[in-house]
Design an enzyme around this catalytic site. Structure first.
Site, PDB file in Angstrom:
ATOM      1  N   LYS A 118       0.814  -1.232  -0.054  1.00 43.05           N
ATOM      2  CA  LYS A 118       0.189   0.165  -0.083  1.00 43.05           C
ATOM      3  C   LYS A 118       0.936   1.233   0.208  1.00 43.05           C
ATOM      4  CE  LYS A 118      -4.310  -1.289   2.061  1.00 43.05           C
ATOM      5  NZ  LYS A 118      -5.485  -0.774   2.949  1.00 43.05           N
ATOM      6  N   LYS A 201      -4.795 -10.256  -7.202  1.00 44.30           N
ATOM      7  CA  LYS A 201      -6.030 -10.268  -6.466  1.00 44.30           C
ATOM      8  C   LYS A 201      -7.093  -9.643  -6.879  1.00 44.30           C
ATOM      9  CE  LYS A 201      -6.291  -8.149  -2.326  1.00 44.30           C
ATOM     10  NZ  LYS A 201      -6.238  -7.989  -1.088  1.00 44.30           N
ATOM     11  N   LYS A 204     -10.833  -3.993  -4.678  1.00 46.02           N
ATOM     12  CA  LYS A 204     -11.758  -2.685  -5.015  1.00 46.02           C
ATOM     13  C   LYS A 204     -10.863  -1.538  -5.712  1.00 46.02           C
ATOM     14  CE  LYS A 204     -12.286  -2.496   0.045  1.00 46.02           C
ATOM     15  NZ  LYS A 204     -13.266  -3.035   0.891  1.00 46.02           N
TER      16      LYS A 204
END
Ligand code: AMP
Ligand code: TRP
Length: 339
Positions: A118, A201, A204
């Site tokens: 992230k 993966k 969203k």
């Protein structure tokens, strides 16, 4: 020291940081419902404090929190059976999170792959909250003395850290207070992959909407995305071994198995030998049958935000009655005066 036996209690959480995907549903929410129905005490949270570790527009955060609650309920979580609430309404999470910031070590956090993913290349500019995220997650779980945590595969490392925090706290203070939590990573779809790239993966945050099925997608959109999903030219194998190197094929079979509550072997016994031209329409029918009632119900629930807020308020009250005594006891163990 005699070992304390903790009664089973299930906790899990999802960040209200955007729409729900099929990955969230199969990897998490559908299994939350199974655990609710198994009769143990279950608490399911919208982790809004975690969401703000990366920027969230305030109006979007409010909307996404309500939409996540609607998704939980539409998928079968029942606020009279499970405690449904948002994290920031139960301040004990943040308070225990602070204590765990002082238990967890910098080196543990630096090893977390989700932080590395992230934060990306610009880790110096990531928030301090993003770095400490797993300590707050450990607090979410341990503030209820939870014993079992259903999650997708990507959360395994965070749950190991939760066990390390509990172990270190117990050791440092010479107590047997926090349970060593069991991750529950089960089923055919613990890692749902992107429909466009079977090595990534489903997420969203993927810029391509075609890569995922959103829980708010209508029947036509679901069908279109599955029809366009990447596959390979071969027929389906009759045994799971035959899917090993075929990421996209394996992903679609896993999704079929999870949606139909069957094992991968049972699905392949049925569809082995079929081409994707035959299998995809079967998957479209199944996905539309299972998912479109959820999106319809979510939309209905979203028409009454006051009712959603009421449910979250009530859930928070119930969560506090469990969390507060555990927090008080923790402060006492640490040596804080409470007068
Ligand atoms: P998040 O949306 O990152 O807050 O994730 C919430 C829950 O959904 C966690 O238990 C994740 O492990 C699970 N989850 C998210 N994406 C996937 C996926 N693609 N496959 C399986 N589980 C997932
Ligand atoms: N980190 C989890 C995710 O991104 C969300 C989460 C926060 C969580 N606290 C939790 C999951 C406690 C399980 C238990 O998916």
């Amino acid at each position: 020291m005699t070992e304390v036996v903790h009664t089973p209690r299930v906790f899990s959480g999802i960040q209200p940081s955007g729409g729900l995907t099929l990955g969230n549903y199969l990897g998490a929410i559908k299994r939350f419902v199974d655990m609710q129905e198994s009769g143990v005490e279950t608490l399911y949270c919208m982790v809004d404090l975690h969401a703000i570790t990366v920027w969230q527009d305030p109006a979007d955060l409010r909307h996404n929190t309500r939409e996540l609650a609607a998704g939980y309920i539409a998928a079968g979580l029942d606020p009279t059976k499970s405690i449904l609430f948002n994290q920031s309404q139960v301040s004990a999470h943040a308070e225990l999170g602070w204590i765990f910031n002082c238990v967890a070590r910098m080196g543990w956090m630096k090893r977390m792959t989700q932080f590395k993913d992230k934060a990306g290349k610009n880790a110096e500019n990531a928030s301090l909250g993003l770095f400490g995220y797993p300590a707050l997650m450990a607090a979410d779980i341990l503030i209820y003395h939870s014993t079992h945590v259903p999650v997708g595969e990507d959360q395994k490392q965070h749950l190991e850290l939760t066990r390390d925090v509990a172990t270190k706290f117990n050791h440092d203070f010479g107590v047997d207070f926090f349970p060593i939590t069991e991750p529950v990573i089960e089923g055919a779809a613990t890692r749902v992959m992107s429909l466009r790239d079977g090595s990534k993966k489903m997420s969203k945050s993927d810029p391509s909407d075609a890569s995922r099925i959103n829980m708010t997608d209508d029947a036509e959109t679901i069908a279109k995305k599955i029809r366009k999903a990447k596959t390979d030219p071969d027929a389906l194998p009759s045994e799971a071994d035959g899917l090993k190197e075929r990421h996209e094929a394996r992903n679609l079979v896993n999704i079929f198995a999870a949606l139909s509550d069957q094992s991968v072997d049972a699905v392949l016994a049925d569809v082995g030998g079929k081409q994707f031209s035959e299998f995809k329409p079967m998957l479209v029918d199944l996905a539309v049958e299972k998912l479109s009632p959820i999106s319809t119900e979510m939309a209905r629930l979203m028409n009454d935000p006051a009712e959603i807020d009421r449910i979250l308020g009530e859930g928070s009250n119930r969560a506090r009655t469990i969390a507060n005594p555990i927090l008080q006891k923790t402060y006492d163990i640490v040596g804080m005066i409470r007068s």
